[in-house]
Scaffold this motif. Structure first.
Motif, PDB file in Angstrom:
ATOM      1  N   ALA A 147     -10.533 -14.446   1.962  1.00  0.00           N
ATOM      2  CA  ALA A 147     -11.864 -14.896   2.383  1.00  0.00           C
ATOM      3  C   ALA A 147     -11.851 -16.341   2.886  1.00  0.00           C
ATOM      4  CB  ALA A 147     -12.862 -14.736   1.240  1.00  0.00           C
ATOM      5  N   ASP A 148     -10.803 -17.112   2.529  1.00  0.00           N
ATOM      6  CA  ASP A 148     -10.723 -18.508   2.994  1.00  0.00           C
ATOM      7  C   ASP A 148      -9.925 -18.637   4.295  1.00  0.00           C
ATOM      8  OD1 ASP A 148     -11.901 -19.126   0.559  1.00  0.00           O
ATOM      9  OD2 ASP A 148      -9.943 -19.238  -0.436  1.00  0.00           O
ATOM     10  N   THR A 149      -9.441 -17.511   4.789  1.00  0.00           N
ATOM     11  CA  THR A 149      -8.602 -17.535   5.998  1.00  0.00           C
ATOM     12  C   THR A 149      -9.471 -17.323   7.229  1.00  0.00           C
ATOM     13  OG1 THR A 149      -6.918 -16.474   4.692  1.00  0.00           O
ATOM     14  CG2 THR A 149      -6.568 -16.453   7.057  1.00  0.00           C
ATOM     15  N   GLN A 150      -9.129 -18.011   8.311  1.00  0.00           N
ATOM     16  CA  GLN A 150      -9.918 -17.841   9.528  1.00  0.00           C
ATOM     17  C   GLN A 150      -9.749 -16.430  10.097  1.00  0.00           C
ATOM     18  OE1 GLN A 150      -8.770 -19.549  13.169  1.00  0.00           O
ATOM     19  NE2 GLN A 150     -10.853 -19.808  13.875  1.00  0.00           N
ATOM     20  N   LEU A 151     -10.857 -15.741  10.268  1.00  0.00           N
ATOM     21  CA  LEU A 151     -10.819 -14.398  10.856  1.00  0.00           C
ATOM     22  C   LEU A 151     -11.705 -14.411  12.095  1.00  0.00           C
ATOM     23  CD1 LEU A 151     -11.236 -12.279   7.588  1.00  0.00           C
ATOM     24  CD2 LEU A 151      -9.151 -12.543   8.919  1.00  0.00           C
ATOM     25  N   THR A 152     -11.227 -13.845  13.178  1.00  0.00           N
ATOM     26  CA  THR A 152     -11.996 -13.844  14.426  1.00  0.00           C
ATOM     27  C   THR A 152     -12.229 -12.398  14.879  1.00  0.00           C
ATOM     28  OG1 THR A 152     -10.168 -13.734  16.005  1.00  0.00           O
ATOM     29  CG2 THR A 152     -10.663 -15.911  15.078  1.00  0.00           C
ATOM     30  N   ASN A 153     -12.924 -12.264  15.997  1.00  0.00           N
ATOM     31  CA  ASN A 153     -13.138 -10.899  16.510  1.00  0.00           C
ATOM     32  C   ASN A 153     -11.849 -10.306  17.098  1.00  0.00           C
ATOM     33  OD1 ASN A 153     -12.949 -12.394  18.820  1.00  0.00           O
ATOM     34  ND2 ASN A 153     -14.886 -11.721  19.719  1.00  0.00           N
ATOM     35  N   LYS A 154     -10.767 -11.108  17.093  1.00  0.00           N
ATOM     36  CA  LYS A 154      -9.472 -10.590  17.567  1.00  0.00           C
ATOM     37  C   LYS A 154      -8.542 -10.246  16.401  1.00  0.00           C
ATOM     38  CE  LYS A 154      -9.038 -12.999  21.988  1.00  0.00           C
ATOM     39  NZ  LYS A 154     -10.133 -13.951  22.070  1.00  0.00           N
ATOM     40  N   SER A 155      -8.988 -10.487  15.168  1.00  0.00           N
ATOM     41  CA  SER A 155      -8.082 -10.307  14.028  1.00  0.00           C
ATOM     42  C   SER A 155      -7.963  -8.848  13.598  1.00  0.00           C
ATOM     43  CB  SER A 155      -8.577 -11.108  12.821  1.00  0.00           C
ATOM     44  OG  SER A 155      -8.717 -12.471  13.145  1.00  0.00           O
ATOM     45  N   THR A 156      -6.736  -8.441  13.363  1.00  0.00           N
ATOM     46  CA  THR A 156      -6.453  -7.138  12.761  1.00  0.00           C
ATOM     47  C   THR A 156      -5.669  -7.421  11.479  1.00  0.00           C
ATOM     48  OG1 THR A 156      -6.391  -6.038  14.917  1.00  0.00           O
ATOM     49  CG2 THR A 156      -5.263  -4.921  13.121  1.00  0.00           C
ATOM     50  N   LEU A 157      -6.029  -6.717  10.407  1.00  0.00           N
ATOM     51  CA  LEU A 157      -5.371  -6.974   9.125  1.00  0.00           C
ATOM     52  C   LEU A 157      -4.301  -5.916   8.864  1.00  0.00           C
ATOM     53  CD1 LEU A 157      -5.701  -9.037   6.750  1.00  0.00           C
ATOM     54  CD2 LEU A 157      -6.772  -7.143   5.501  1.00  0.00           C
ATOM     55  N   VAL A 158      -3.126  -6.392   8.491  1.00  0.00           N
ATOM     56  CA  VAL A 158      -2.017  -5.491   8.174  1.00  0.00           C
ATOM     57  C   VAL A 158      -1.749  -5.595   6.674  1.00  0.00           C
ATOM     58  CG1 VAL A 158       0.386  -4.935   8.662  1.00  0.00           C
ATOM     59  CG2 VAL A 158      -1.066  -5.901  10.466  1.00  0.00           C
ATOM     60  N   VAL A 159      -1.831  -4.467   5.996  1.00  0.00           N
ATOM     61  CA  VAL A 159      -1.590  -4.459   4.552  1.00  0.00           C
ATOM     62  C   VAL A 159      -0.272  -3.715   4.308  1.00  0.00           C
ATOM     63  CG1 VAL A 159      -2.547  -3.880   2.289  1.00  0.00           C
ATOM     64  CG2 VAL A 159      -4.091  -4.356   4.206  1.00  0.00           C
ATOM     65  N   PRO A 160       0.790  -4.475   3.963  1.00  0.00           N
ATOM     66  CA  PRO A 160       2.083  -3.815   3.740  1.00  0.00           C
ATOM     67  C   PRO A 160       2.016  -2.884   2.531  1.00  0.00           C
ATOM     68  CG  PRO A 160       2.341  -6.195   4.013  1.00  0.00           C
ATOM     69  CD  PRO A 160       0.880  -5.928   3.828  1.00  0.00           C
ATOM     70  N   PRO A 161       2.853  -1.849   2.534  1.00  0.00           N
ATOM     71  CA  PRO A 161       2.766  -0.847   1.470  1.00  0.00           C
ATOM     72  C   PRO A 161       3.370  -1.322   0.149  1.00  0.00           C
ATOM     73  CG  PRO A 161       4.544  -0.296   2.991  1.00  0.00           C
ATOM     74  CD  PRO A 161       3.856  -1.502   3.571  1.00  0.00           C
ATOM     75  N   LEU A 162       2.915  -0.713  -0.936  1.00  0.00           N
ATOM     76  CA  LEU A 162       3.591  -0.869  -2.227  1.00  0.00           C
ATOM     77  C   LEU A 162       4.871  -0.021  -2.179  1.00  0.00           C
ATOM     78  CD1 LEU A 162       0.524  -0.527  -4.649  1.00  0.00           C
ATOM     79  CD2 LEU A 162       1.694  -2.628  -3.935  1.00  0.00           C
ATOM     80  N   PRO A 163       5.806  -0.233  -3.120  1.00  0.00           N
ATOM     81  CA  PRO A 163       7.040   0.564  -3.099  1.00  0.00           C
ATOM     82  C   PRO A 163       6.759   2.069  -3.106  1.00  0.00           C
ATOM     83  CG  PRO A 163       7.171  -1.214  -4.716  1.00  0.00           C
ATOM     84  CD  PRO A 163       5.770  -1.213  -4.205  1.00  0.00           C
ATOM     85  N   ALA A 164       7.624   2.797  -2.413  1.00  0.00           N
ATOM     86  CA  ALA A 164       7.427   4.257  -2.271  1.00  0.00           C
ATOM     87  C   ALA A 164       7.490   4.942  -3.626  1.00  0.00           C
ATOM     88  CB  ALA A 164       8.493   4.826  -1.344  1.00  0.00           C
ATOM     89  N   ARG A 165       6.682   6.003  -3.810  1.00  0.00           N
ATOM     90  CA  ARG A 165       6.833   6.813  -5.029  1.00  0.00           C
ATOM     91  C   ARG A 165       8.026   7.745  -4.819  1.00  0.00           C
ATOM     92  NH1 ARG A 165       2.368   9.086  -2.380  1.00  0.00           N
ATOM     93  NH2 ARG A 165       0.997   7.571  -3.315  1.00  0.00           N
ATOM     94  N   PRO A 166       8.670   8.166  -5.920  1.00  0.00           N
ATOM     95  CA  PRO A 166       9.844   9.030  -5.740  1.00  0.00           C
ATOM     96  C   PRO A 166       9.438  10.366  -5.117  1.00  0.00           C
ATOM     97  CG  PRO A 166       9.400   8.600  -8.086  1.00  0.00           C
ATOM     98  CD  PRO A 166       8.339   7.889  -7.313  1.00  0.00           C
ATOM     99  N   PRO A 167      10.365  10.989  -4.372  1.00  0.00           N
ATOM    100  CA  PRO A 167      10.016  12.282  -3.762  1.00  0.00           C
ATOM    101  C   PRO A 167       9.735  13.332  -4.836  1.00  0.00           C
ATOM    102  CG  PRO A 167      12.244  11.568  -3.132  1.00  0.00           C
ATOM    103  CD  PRO A 167      11.724  10.556  -4.079  1.00  0.00           C
ATOM    104  N   ASP A 168       8.879  14.253  -4.490  1.00  0.00           N
ATOM    105  CA  ASP A 168       8.520  15.319  -5.423  1.00  0.00           C
ATOM    106  C   ASP A 168       9.698  16.302  -5.558  1.00  0.00           C
ATOM    107  OD1 ASP A 168       6.786  17.045  -6.953  1.00  0.00           O
ATOM    108  OD2 ASP A 168       6.676  18.300  -5.164  1.00  0.00           O
ATOM    109  N   ARG A 169      10.201  16.435  -6.795  1.00  0.00           N
ATOM    110  CA  ARG A 169      11.416  17.242  -7.019  1.00  0.00           C
ATOM    111  C   ARG A 169      11.220  18.713  -6.687  1.00  0.00           C
ATOM    112  NH1 ARG A 169      15.005  15.677 -11.932  1.00  0.00           N
ATOM    113  NH2 ARG A 169      15.114  13.438 -11.675  1.00  0.00           N
ATOM    114  N   GLU A 170      10.038  19.225  -7.070  1.00  0.00           N
ATOM    115  CA  GLU A 170       9.800  20.657  -6.846  1.00  0.00           C
ATOM    116  C   GLU A 170       9.800  20.963  -5.342  1.00  0.00           C
ATOM    117  OE1 GLU A 170       6.215  22.251  -8.699  1.00  0.00           O
ATOM    118  OE2 GLU A 170       6.345  23.833  -7.162  1.00  0.00           O
ATOM    119  N   THR A 171       9.129  20.089  -4.576  1.00  0.00           N
ATOM    120  CA  THR A 171       9.095  20.310  -3.121  1.00  0.00           C
ATOM    121  C   THR A 171      10.502  20.189  -2.541  1.00  0.00           C
ATOM    122  OG1 THR A 171       6.901  19.329  -3.096  1.00  0.00           O
ATOM    123  CG2 THR A 171       7.976  19.565  -0.970  1.00  0.00           C
TER     124      THR A 171
END
Ligand code: SAM
Length: 256
Positions: free
Chosen positions: A224-248
């Protein structure tokens, strides 16, 4: 003969314009545009002196949906005059952009040939500038106000792109808009999934090859303290991947 072609000018002035879009602009009887960069508008004028901007339909205090409706009406009134109309929007003309799609839809309803050509969107540029591949863990794109208001369900282990973060809750075109209220709400919602220390990136593509894009990493706690303009796009990097589903995985490997 009446025809409508909607094209995108991308972000790089003017290197993102495709050869096909350029040919359409040159051949059109009328060119309408919604492009912010004066350099691009100047280039369009050189390609076709008929250029008129649709930007005048925006106004402070006027709901954006009203401005868009007037733009669509303007495009259609030109097409109905039996003209080949080329309408240029910045970025991709059909990505987070209502009037181009709507003009094509309504022209077709009237039996007028209408099509849209793809252009480079902000997301295309952010994949390039930030070195991100949507194929690695998937990619979710939302309009930021819509993301908040409709409590969009998302996967925090996949890349998240939020558009229009600098204008959350803005319904008109207000140059004095205060982006902080919306940014604080967004940070609060995201922190629930990622934690306040999660680092997100405010991204703004550069219009020129000689200037760098804006890439501002910031923890959610300080968004909220960062300058945001009408040109800003926010990128939210992912959390670590969950392990693959074993059954699948087992079923995929099982002999049939
Ligand atoms: N049609 C455009 C496209 O294809 O990228 C998007 C238009 S949408 C109405 C406006 C939003 O696009 C902004 O709020 C921001 O999220 C994004 N945007 C516009 N200019 C940008 C830039 N220079 N860099 C990054 N994102 C930008």
């Amino acid at each position: 003969r009446a025809e409508l072609i909607v094209v995108g000018t991308g972000y790089r002035a003017v290197g993102d314009l495709t050869l096909e879009a350029k040919a359409c602009l040159e051949q059109a009887d009328t060119v309408l545009c919604l492009v912010g960069d004066p350099m691009v508008i100047g280039y369009l004028e050189r390609l076709n002196p008929s250029v008129r901007t649709l930007a005048g339909f925006y106004a402070k205090g006027k709901h954006r949906s009203e401005s868009y409706e007037e733009m669509v009406q303007e495009i259609l009134s030109e097409v109905r005059r039996e003209r080949l109309v080329c309408c240029a929007f910045y970025g991709h003309p059909g990505v987070f952009a209502y009037p181009g799609h709507e003009a094509v839809r309504r022209a077709r309803l009237e039996g007028i040939p209408a099509r849209m050509l793809a252009g480079s969107s902000a997301e295309d540029w952010l994949f390039a500038d930030l070195g991100l591949d949507p194929g690695t863990c998937g990619c979710q794109s939302f309009e930021a106000s819509d993301f908040l208001l409709r409590r969009r369900v998302f996967d925090a282990t996949s890349l998240l792109v939020l558009w229009q973060v600098g204008v959350i809750g803005m319904t008109d075109r207000d140059p004095d808009f205060d982006a902080r209220v919306g940014a604080a709400l967004l940070a609060e919602r995201l922190a629930g999934a990622y934690g306040v220390d999660h680092e997100v990136v405010v991204y703004e593509a550069s219009p020129y090859p000689v200037t760098s894009p804006r890439i501002s990493p910031v923890p959610l706690a300080k968004l909220a303290d960062t300058q945001l303009t009408n040109k800003s796009t926010l990128v939210v990097p992912p959390l670590p991947a969950r392990p693959p589903d074993r059954e699948t995985a087992a079923r995929l490997c099982a002999p049939t």
